[in-house]
Every structure is written in structure tokens, then in C-alpha cells.
Design a protein around this motif. Sequence first.
Motif, PDB file in Angstrom:
ATOM      1  N   ARG B  16       1.935  14.024  -0.294  1.00 30.78           N
ATOM      2  CA  ARG B  16       0.986  13.500  -1.260  1.00 30.78           C
ATOM      3  C   ARG B  16       1.003  14.484  -2.417  1.00 30.78           C
ATOM      4  O   ARG B  16       0.600  15.634  -2.258  1.00 30.78           O
ATOM      5  CB  ARG B  16      -0.389  13.441  -0.629  1.00 30.78           C
ATOM      6  CG  ARG B  16      -1.267  12.407  -1.258  1.00 30.78           C
ATOM      7  CD  ARG B  16      -2.495  12.203  -0.438  1.00 30.78           C
ATOM      8  NE  ARG B  16      -2.574  13.208   0.622  1.00 30.78           N
ATOM      9  CZ  ARG B  16      -3.568  13.295   1.477  1.00 30.78           C
ATOM     10  NH1 ARG B  16      -4.545  12.452   1.401  1.00 30.78           N
ATOM     11  NH2 ARG B  16      -3.603  14.217   2.410  1.00 30.78           N
ATOM     12  N   PHE B  17       1.513  14.041  -3.557  1.00 32.56           N
ATOM     13  CA  PHE B  17       1.692  14.973  -4.662  1.00 32.56           C
ATOM     14  C   PHE B  17       0.421  15.082  -5.487  1.00 32.56           C
ATOM     15  O   PHE B  17      -0.183  14.083  -5.847  1.00 32.56           O
ATOM     16  CB  PHE B  17       2.871  14.520  -5.532  1.00 32.56           C
ATOM     17  CG  PHE B  17       4.180  14.538  -4.794  1.00 32.56           C
ATOM     18  CD1 PHE B  17       4.835  15.738  -4.548  1.00 32.56           C
ATOM     19  CD2 PHE B  17       4.743  13.372  -4.313  1.00 32.56           C
ATOM     20  CE1 PHE B  17       6.032  15.768  -3.854  1.00 32.56           C
ATOM     21  CE2 PHE B  17       5.938  13.394  -3.613  1.00 32.56           C
ATOM     22  CZ  PHE B  17       6.582  14.588  -3.387  1.00 32.56           C
ATOM     23  N   GLY B 222       2.195  12.329 -13.645  1.00 30.87           N
ATOM     24  CA  GLY B 222       1.110  11.764 -12.843  1.00 30.87           C
ATOM     25  C   GLY B 222       1.595  10.556 -12.083  1.00 30.87           C
ATOM     26  O   GLY B 222       2.789  10.228 -12.104  1.00 30.87           O
ATOM     27  N   ALA B 223       0.665   9.924 -11.413  1.00 27.49           N
ATOM     28  CA  ALA B 223       1.031   8.747 -10.637  1.00 27.49           C
ATOM     29  C   ALA B 223       1.452   7.638 -11.578  1.00 27.49           C
ATOM     30  O   ALA B 223       0.868   7.483 -12.643  1.00 27.49           O
ATOM     31  CB  ALA B 223      -0.159   8.299  -9.793  1.00 27.49           C
ATOM     32  N   PRO B 224       2.477   6.899 -11.221  1.00 26.64           N
ATOM     33  CA  PRO B 224       2.893   5.786 -12.073  1.00 26.64           C
ATOM     34  C   PRO B 224       1.826   4.694 -12.043  1.00 26.64           C
ATOM     35  O   PRO B 224       1.051   4.621 -11.102  1.00 26.64           O
ATOM     36  CB  PRO B 224       4.192   5.314 -11.446  1.00 26.64           C
ATOM     37  CG  PRO B 224       4.117   5.762 -10.033  1.00 26.64           C
ATOM     38  CD  PRO B 224       3.267   6.996 -10.008  1.00 26.64           C
ATOM     39  N   PRO B 225       1.765   3.886 -13.060  1.00 28.62           N
ATOM     40  CA  PRO B 225       0.755   2.834 -13.088  1.00 28.62           C
ATOM     41  C   PRO B 225       0.984   1.808 -11.981  1.00 28.62           C
ATOM     42  O   PRO B 225       2.068   1.728 -11.411  1.00 28.62           O
ATOM     43  CB  PRO B 225       0.953   2.200 -14.473  1.00 28.62           C
ATOM     44  CG  PRO B 225       2.340   2.571 -14.883  1.00 28.62           C
ATOM     45  CD  PRO B 225       2.644   3.881 -14.241  1.00 28.62           C
ATOM     46  N   ARG B 227       0.308   1.487  -8.965  1.00 29.62           N
ATOM     47  CA  ARG B 227       0.303   1.811  -7.539  1.00 29.62           C
ATOM     48  C   ARG B 227      -1.120   2.071  -7.093  1.00 29.62           C
ATOM     49  O   ARG B 227      -1.933   2.580  -7.846  1.00 29.62           O
ATOM     50  CB  ARG B 227       1.157   3.055  -7.269  1.00 29.62           C
ATOM     51  CG  ARG B 227       2.636   2.781  -7.361  1.00 29.62           C
ATOM     52  CD  ARG B 227       3.136   2.285  -6.031  1.00 29.62           C
ATOM     53  NE  ARG B 227       4.574   1.994  -6.119  1.00 29.62           N
ATOM     54  CZ  ARG B 227       5.286   1.616  -5.072  1.00 29.62           C
ATOM     55  NH1 ARG B 227       4.739   1.504  -3.893  1.00 29.62           N
ATOM     56  NH2 ARG B 227       6.561   1.359  -5.198  1.00 29.62           N
ATOM     57  N   GLY B 228      -1.433   1.731  -5.897  1.00 26.71           N
ATOM     58  CA  GLY B 228      -2.769   2.009  -5.402  1.00 26.71           C
ATOM     59  C   GLY B 228      -3.076   1.103  -4.238  1.00 26.71           C
ATOM     60  O   GLY B 228      -2.180   0.559  -3.612  1.00 26.71           O
ATOM     61  N   ALA B 229      -4.356   0.953  -3.945  1.00 26.53           N
ATOM     62  CA  ALA B 229      -4.752   0.122  -2.822  1.00 26.53           C
ATOM     63  C   ALA B 229      -4.315  -1.311  -3.091  1.00 26.53           C
ATOM     64  O   ALA B 229      -4.244  -1.754  -4.228  1.00 26.53           O
ATOM     65  CB  ALA B 229      -6.257   0.192  -2.636  1.00 26.53           C
ATOM     66  N   ALA B 230      -4.000  -1.987  -2.024  1.00 24.35           N
ATOM     67  CA  ALA B 230      -3.482  -3.333  -2.172  1.00 24.35           C
ATOM     68  C   ALA B 230      -4.532  -4.257  -2.768  1.00 24.35           C
ATOM     69  O   ALA B 230      -5.710  -4.185  -2.457  1.00 24.35           O
ATOM     70  CB  ALA B 230      -3.028  -3.854  -0.824  1.00 24.35           C
ATOM     71  N   GLU B 231      -4.054  -5.115  -3.644  1.00 23.35           N
ATOM     72  CA  GLU B 231      -4.929  -6.135  -4.199  1.00 23.35           C
ATOM     73  C   GLU B 231      -4.880  -7.323  -3.250  1.00 23.35           C
ATOM     74  O   GLU B 231      -3.800  -7.725  -2.809  1.00 23.35           O
ATOM     75  CB  GLU B 231      -4.391  -6.513  -5.580  1.00 23.35           C
ATOM     76  CG  GLU B 231      -5.303  -7.400  -6.372  1.00 23.35           C
ATOM     77  CD  GLU B 231      -4.676  -7.719  -7.722  1.00 23.35           C
ATOM     78  OE1 GLU B 231      -4.600  -8.902  -8.065  1.00 23.35           O
ATOM     79  OE2 GLU B 231      -4.239  -6.761  -8.418  1.00 23.35           O
ATOM     80  N   LEU B 232      -6.037  -7.860  -2.934  1.00 25.03           N
ATOM     81  CA  LEU B 232      -6.058  -8.967  -1.976  1.00 25.03           C
ATOM     82  C   LEU B 232      -5.853 -10.291  -2.701  1.00 25.03           C
ATOM     83  O   LEU B 232      -6.452 -10.537  -3.747  1.00 25.03           O
ATOM     84  CB  LEU B 232      -7.393  -8.988  -1.231  1.00 25.03           C
ATOM     85  CG  LEU B 232      -7.691  -7.763  -0.372  1.00 25.03           C
ATOM     86  CD1 LEU B 232      -9.031  -7.922   0.333  1.00 25.03           C
ATOM     87  CD2 LEU B 232      -6.583  -7.516   0.638  1.00 25.03           C
ATOM     88  N   ILE B 233      -4.979 -11.093  -2.144  1.00 26.55           N
ATOM     89  CA  ILE B 233      -4.785 -12.433  -2.691  1.00 26.55           C
ATOM     90  C   ILE B 233      -5.383 -13.401  -1.691  1.00 26.55           C
ATOM     91  O   ILE B 233      -4.833 -13.605  -0.599  1.00 26.55           O
ATOM     92  CB  ILE B 233      -3.283 -12.703  -2.929  1.00 26.55           C
ATOM     93  CG1 ILE B 233      -2.735 -11.691  -3.942  1.00 26.55           C
ATOM     94  CG2 ILE B 233      -3.080 -14.138  -3.400  1.00 26.55           C
ATOM     95  CD1 ILE B 233      -1.267 -11.811  -4.213  1.00 26.55           C
TER      96      ILE B 233
END
Lengths: 663, 255, 300
Positions: B16-17, B222-225, B227-233
Amino acid sequence: MLENTREIYWNIPASSVPLMYLMAALGTGVMLWGFARRLKVYKQGRSLARLNGLGRRLFLGLSEALFQGKVGREKGIGALHNFFFWGFLVLFIGTTLIFIQTDILEPLAGITFLKGDFYKTFSLAMDLGGLVALIMMAGMFTRRYLLRPKGLLPETGDGWMYLNLFTILLTGFLLEGLRMAVTEVGLNEALAIYSPVGLIFARWFALLDEGTIRSLHLGLWWFHLVLVTAFLAMIPFTRLKHLFLTPINYLFFDDHPKGHLVTLDLEDESAESFGLGKPSDLTWKDIFDTDACTSCKRCQDRCPAYNTDKPLSPMKLIQDMGKVCFEMKDGSLSEAVGKEAIWACTTCRACMETCPADIEHVPKIIGMRRNLALMEGEFPGDEVAKAMDSFEVNYNPLGSAPAARADWAEGLPLVPIEEADYLYFVGCYASFDARNQKVAKAFVKLAHTAGVKLAILGKGERCCGEPARKMGNEYLYQTLAGENIESLQKVQKVVTTCPHCFQTLNRDYRDLGFTGEVIHYTALAEQWWKDFRFKLDRSPGKVTYHDSCYLGRYNGLYGEPRGLLEATGRDLSEMTASGPESFCCGAGGGRILAEENLGTRISVQRAQMAQKTGAEVVVSSCPFCLTMMEDAVKGLDGGQEMVAMDLLELLAQGLPESNLKES
Amino acid sequence: MNILVCIKQVADMESRFVVPPGGSWFEETDLAFRINEYDEYAIEAAVQVKEKLGDAASLTVLSLGPQRSSEALKKALAMGADQAIHLLDPQGPQKDSLQVARAIHSAVKDKGFELIFTGMQSQDRGSAQVGILLAELLGIDSVSTLVEFSFEGGKIQGERELEGGIRAQVTLATPALVTCQLGLNQPRYPTLPNIMKAKKKPMETLEVSGTGEAVLGVKEIGAPPKRGAAELIEGDLSAQVAQVVAILKDNKLIG
Amino acid sequence: MKALLIGEVVQGKLAASFAELLGFAETMGAETVGLMLGDSSDRPAFGGKLYVGQGPEYAPKAHKAAALAVIEQEQPDLVVLMHSAYGWDLAPRLALAQEAAQISEVVGYDAGLYQLGCCNGKLQRKVTPKPGLVVVTIQAGAFAAATAAGSPQEESIAITTGEGPQLTGYQPKPAQGVDLSKAEKIVSGGRGIGKPENLQLIRDLADALGAQVGASRPVVDSGWIEAAHQVGSTGATVTPKLYMACGISGAVQHLAGMKKSEMIIAVNKDKEAPIGEVAQYIVVADLLEFVPALTAALKG
């Protein structure tokens, strides 16, 4: 009144007696020569102290030899063998008594004791002993040659052995009958009834005239003698060698706690090789083990690898090792045994627990793995080599970031190490695997409810090294272990949820200087339960319990988890293979790291056993077992729907909410 | 023959960077480090050549980086290199490819290496420059991204892996440098005796020099745009399908 | 601003990625000059000048010399190549010879800052080059292919061959079943597919997407699909542009093998499934309904 005794060398010319002893000596000589040759083979091995505490060894060894506890555990054959043995033992003791009276006490002191009521007992015992031995032998013969159980292998001279023993016993009775026909039938019927079997023959022979009887008797006596000589001579060359080797092996038992593996001195500059590569790497005890095998196949019957069509039979492995040793050359052990066999072992210890000859299979397998891993850099597959790399870099086999090791514990009621009652050594699966994280959380919840303060090492914790060690990578194991021991320096009490961590910290780390107390949660939680430290809402439901090898066979924790299961209110339905006879999930011995490419899946076979009990839940107390069962229950076709859970999850589910608030 | 293999120690990609505010590189605390995966293939290829040539060959392994890089060198020695050069540079991870190549060049230019192996790229930076740059600085031939390699009588035969898995067969003569792609060989697991021997093999630590000026300025990391918690569909089936189709289109994953 | 776009020729064909070079130039607002080296009759569709050197498709020394000659002639501000086997072989040679800054694996450009992928896409760096010529290699798929049309004004240049590494031929991709590690799109099925017959749903979706079929360990272990399809720490480690995880809850072993994928879309009944840690999207649905519906939509 006739005296209740018999003439020992009845009908035997005095001149024949020395000849008899000469033949007995000849037989014994051949036997000794045979064993001396075997001794040379054992001596190829390195030294190993297995005679410390000799008194205890003699007591335990002799008890085992006489009472045949281990041999008797197997249904059917166990009883057959034991009663045969005891029958034979009676005959042996009787013959020895005759020898003592005739050749020692009587000529030297004029004392005779085979007379009167003692003789009657003696006579009856001999007759019954012989009869029992004959019947049992018939049973064993039927099993081997008519029923032919799967996997039972013949050994050299088996047929001759049966013929020889049967004929010895039969001619014994015939001789008795012939003698009694002359000396007892019609003369001392009151005594004759103490030789019931002999009497049957005697009544029949009594129809002949005395001269015929006497010449028949003499001829048969010589024949009997030749058979006995042959029996003695064939001992070292047939499976009869176990008459000596098995009881002797009982003396040489490993007095370390179960599962002990030699901790290699990796800094030893004089060591040219590590692990077991060739016969000279073995200890004399290893070689002796290979010779002590009686091909009884009990190990093979229980081996999870063998039972799922993998190329490993512990019996064959031991025998193949023996073959290399008996060639008296430094051949390759792993070639003789087959690498696939070496890697297939799950170290479940079923073979060692069941072996009636006290053979130590698992340390040999680990020894050969050590040779492959340390000397050749070889592992059962790329995935295992990759896991080794992950151990080195990430301190866990999953390749997860070490910094994330304690993420699962965020927000949970843990305390700093100095304030803790127990240091919870979490282990890799409970730290990183989502399924097993639930178990770790359940444990923290239970401890919290019980008012017990837990701490964890967090990022400082490393894999205990167990899978690496069992895969033969002693170097990596010692590196990881050393680092953990360093972190645990100030810790007095450790609790684990993983039986593999438990075994490793509690036993393996001792050689590396770890002194803290280690306990598995099943034992600790049962204590809490008994101390009324938590309450449970009882829930109904039928469950079965899968014994983890490292909890059960290695550490004898059978009752504790079952006690807790009962406390949850569940109805426990046992699998046939449970307790000490439990069948491995397939993940031990570092196999959790490896693909199971050969044969069928061990875990599926186990899940099917669990399904047969009709249980809704297969409960275990080991992260490896849970992982395997989780996978396996999904692959079951039809039948009862079943889920896999850890005992801790059932306990945590059962904690009344009020219980939580109180604490 | 003098053989050189250049390796880099990189953070494990599972890490985890964490980038400090205003920083130009991630923090190294709590991270696990390993030999750049591509370089493991380079080491294995080099060791195989050395083993083939026997005593006639000497294999040097070199790494530029902070103190921790010596661990990577030790592993390379355990895999079969004869000696190591550590170009000690605490700022190594932040250096430009060109600076790294220049530093290596000044350290090795007088050592007469005839065959040089490097990884195709590093896992952390992925620039795929240092190997080729080093060859150009040394004025020797080089080819990149080999998945097959053989060396016979001063001639290298290799296969370069191109997009879509096609392989281009190439030949070149030493002195030369090759960069190694994943799958070139099966990097060995060091044996215990070799790990022990490696502890006694010479490791020379040199201060880094001759890097020259940086050619790139890092303005931000920094973190690339996205990415993150999953979006729920969620919702009804046809709406879900429409949404996924739109996502695939937006990301040019379907035509 | 002028950009020299260097296309690549493989087996007589100009790679389609030339359009992405043009797309990048468009982003930069640069006028474009093209260069292609190798024997190919393909010509990119754009309106600028195109230098064509007939000769071997791969010859590091000759290509470097030819490209340097064009740079000398054109004096571009940017030299642009794909971040590909061809690009990463040639770009550093040109950058060094020109003492130019090289920026590799560019995934975006905004307000004077080049965006670079870093650490397997876990991080992104934004950099500025030193003044002067800049050599750029761009990540495939990062810049939209330009729709520019037209035909270039062609100019032939000489390639001097003979020295240095030689291309001797091509070898087709070795046939060993599927190789998921290089797949661009993967549709994977996990335990959630329930039974082997349902694997066909996964295959159909993969066909519709032009993707390969992957699987989680239990599916492979059950013998429903060959081991070559297994994704995970014990199977293939994959880094596709699209990974669709259908009925895969996300055992840690599986995540280890696929979490570096660029776009992960999970289809799962359980929105709490650990696959959510790595997926951008979770379609909360029964895959047996959703997957065929998506397939139909893609085909329709």
C-alpha cells in the motif's frame, strides 16, 4: 496313583538329544547370521541417541510387545494377530519351561516342577495355546489368501512361513497324540483330559499298535525338529523378522513431543549436505524403521494421499527407502521413493499414529523434502516456489502486504502487549484471507466477552514458518521463526487460532529458544466456558466436527472442541473417521501452498464423509481446514446442503447480545 | 569473459503506497522489497551463461539504490553471481533512467564487460530505458525484451516478444547488452549452500557518481483517478445492462 | 509545436496504433510528421508528411540512424512512439543521441504535465521534461485513436543496413492453450456459476466482448475447465484492460492474480463480496440473469 507328569523325551533315544540341540543351534546360527547382515545395513546410518531413559523405554516397550495394544487396534486382523501371538507365546513359554527343567534344574539340582497340578495347568495351557494359534492362523490365512484385502502386499516366503507354522503346530499336536496314545489313553485318563486336543488325536492313534506309534512318533519328531530349525533360520529373511524388530523398535520410540523435527544447524560449515538425500544421510533408526515394516498396510489404508489416488503410500515409501539402504550403495532416496510421493504427503500423522511397528514416516518425508528444497531449490510446483518468495518478501505465503497484516483488527477491542492476558498470534490466513478474518474477529469477540484482554503483534507478526518448514525449507522457517521469537521475547502467554501456528510455536520454536506458554483457542475457550466466563444462547442444528490433524493427532485436543460444540446446543453427529482416525483436509504439510494436481481432491473426499452424517455444518478449528472445506462443500453433488464454519463462529453467534453489553 | 547483470530492488507491488504531502516518491516505511521481477530473469540468464562457460566466465551483479538494495545483491550472489557492486544512492529510486544509466556507465565502463543483462523494465517505474541507454553509452549493441536467449561462440540468438505474442528472431554479436522479458527462463531458487557461500562473496560498495542532471521534474505523485471502493450497480436488469455497456464504451473496451 | 510520430511495422503491416500516436499529437495540439521504417505498403491516414524507409522491420542501428536524420531535418519538439516492444527499443537510443528528455509510458497529458503510470497503476506521476526535444512513448489505449483522414505526402529515406543486431525471422506465438497473462480482456467465472453447463454463459459473454475465458480455482478444481484458464496466485497472473469477474467472491488467492487489471467489473449477488476491494464496479445481480442479458445487449 500315577504321577501327573510326562516323560520329556519320551520315545526319543538319548543319543538324539544332542543332535536336537545341534539343529537348534544351527537354526539359531543362521538366524543370527541373517540379523548380523542386517545390522551392517543399519550401521550405514548416522548415530542417534534412542536409548536414553532406558528403564522407561524397557517398561513401555515390553508392555507394548506383550499386550499388543497398537497391533490390536485394527478390527479383525488385530484380534487374529494378538490371539495368535498370545497362543504362540504360551507355546514358547512352555517350551522354555521344559528346557529349564530338563537341561538346567534337573541335571544340576535334581529339581522337577512340571508335575502335579502345575503340570495339568501347563498341559492345558499348551494345548489351548496351540489350538488358538492354529485357529487364528487359519483366520489370517483366509484374510490374506482368500479375502485378499485391497493393497495387501506379499513378502518373500509368506507361503513357506504359513506352511511351516501350520505344520509345526499340527505336528506338535500329532506328536502329543502319539505319545498320549501310549502313555495316557486308558492309563491316566484323568490327566489326558488336560490335553484335550492331543487327546482327540490320541484316541485315534490308540487304534494302532504301540510299535507303529513309536516309529511314527520318532519320525514325526525329527520332522517337527527340522521344521523348527527351518523356522528359526527363516526369521531374518521373511516377515518373521518382525518377531524381533517390532518389539525392539518399541524401545527406540521418539521421546520428543509429537511432531518433533530435528532443527538443522544451518551454520554448520562442515555439513556437505542437508536433509535426506542418500542412505548415509539417514540415522540408523531410519534404516531400522525401513526393516521393521511388516507391510501391514494400515498406514496406507489411512493415508489421505493414497486414498485419493496420489502416488504415495507411506508403507511403500518406507520400503523403497529400505531397498536403497539394503543395496549398500549411496543411491538417491528421492529417486527411489519418487518425488511426487515425497511432495504428496500432508503430514497428517495418520500413518505414524496407526503404525503397529512404531515407524516414523513423517520426519523421513520432511527430511527428503529438505534435501530437495535446500540442496536443489526444488519444490512441488512453481506456485510453491512463488509462495516461498512471498514468505521471504512479504512474510506470508499469500503475497499480501505485510503492512496490512493487522487491518482486519481495526476497531476491535485489543490492548497493548504489556496489558494483555494473552498475545493472540493470528497467523497468515486469519490475517489476510477474508473468510478466515471472520474467525479472528469471532475470537476477539469471544475473548472480549470472557473479559480476557488480547493483544496482537500486528505488522510485526510474521508467518510462523510452518508451511515452509513442512515443505523442507528449513532455512526460511528458521529465518521467520527467529524474527517471531525476537518479537515475542517479552510475551509470557500466547494463544493461537491456527493449529499449525500452535504446533510450531509450542513445539518447534522450543529448539530455537522460545519459552512462552502457548495454547490453542479450543483449550482456552473451553476453560473460559468451564469458568462461566461467557454465556451462550443454545441453538439447535445437526453438525459434524472435522478434527484438524495438528489439533487432534498431534496435540490430542479432541474433547475440548466437542465440549464447546455441545455448549452451543448443536447436535454433534460424528463421521466414522473422527478423533484419532480423522481424515486430513489435504492442506497440511505445506500442501496449502500447492496445487493438488494428482488424483482426486482430498478435501472433497472429506466433505463427502461430512455430508454423509447429514450435518448442516461441518465445523473445524483450523484456518487451513476451513479453507479446504469451504472449497469442497461447494463441489458436492446433491445430498444435504452443508456449509463450512469454524467453531469460533458458532461460539460468537451464540453470544447473547446482553452478554456483550455487560462486558 | 566478463558478464554483468544490472538489477534493481523494488517495492513489492502488493504494497500500500503512501506518498507524503508534497513528496515526489512514496514512503518506504513498512514496505516489503524484492528483486525487480524482470531482473530475476536477467540473473538466471546470466548465471546460465556463466555455468556454461565455467571458469572462463566471471559474473558481476550490480545494483544502484539505497542500503536495502544490498539484499537484492545477496540474493543474486546466492543465485550464482560471483561478485557484486553496490552503487549506493539513497536517492536512487527517484533518479531518472538516464541518471541511473550514466551512473552505471561510469562505474563499469573500464571493466570490459562483454555481455550485459538487464531486466526489460522495472516494476515500479516501468520506463524500459536503463538497459538500452547503458548500451548506447557504452557504445555496444543491444536488443530488448527477449523471451528466448542462447549464446554460442560470441553470438547471441534471441527472440523478442512483440505485442500479441509474436516473436521476432534476432542475432547479434558480443559485446552486447540484452534486456529480459518475463518468461525468458525459470529463475532458480537458491540452494542453502549457495546462500551460505554468497555471504562470503565480495560486495563492493561505491558512492554513486556521474549521474548528471535530471531530465524530468516530478510535480506530483499520487493515486490515479477513478480507483477506489467499488461502485454498486443496482436496480433492474435492463438498467444494469445499459449502465455496464456505457461503462465499457466510455473506457473504450467495446467499439 | 511539431511532433514526429514513429510508426511500427511488423510482418509487413503498419501497426494500427499509429492512430493513437496521432491522437496523442491531437491532445498536444501538435502538427504531425510521420516516419515508418520497414517494407510495407500500408500508409497511415493523416495529412502530414510521411518519411518512409524501406528495409528491415527491426534493425536498431539503422532505425536509429534513419530517425535521427529525420529529426535533424524536421527539428520536431516531440518524438512520439508507442510504449511497445518497438518503442521502448528505439526511444532511448534517440533520446540519448539527442540529449533529449524521454518520458515513458505516458497515460495522459494535461496542462503541461505528462501523466505516467507507476507501480502497476497503483500510483500516477505527473512530470515535466527539461526544455528542448522530448521523446515520448505512450501507453497503448491511453489516447483515443485519431479519426484524422487524408493521405500523407510521402518522402523516401535510405536505411543503411548491415551493422548491429539483425532480424532473422518471426516465430508465431507458441501454442499452449490459452495464455491469459497477455490477454487484453478476460471474463472469468467462479463458483457462483453453480454448475459446469453455466460456463457456456461466460463463454458467450467472452465471445461478445472478444475476451478470453478465465476461471477461479474451484471451477478449475471441479474439472469444469482446463487449468490454463485459472486466474489467481496459483494460476495465471493477469493484467488485462478489462476483467469481468462473474460469480467470484474474491478469495485472496484469486485477487492476487487479477487485481492489477485496469478495469474490474464484478457480477455478484453479494455486494459485500471481497472482490469489491479491487473492483471498480459491482453489478449486484444474479449472474445467471445478468450475463446472458449483457451478452444479448452487446450482440444486438
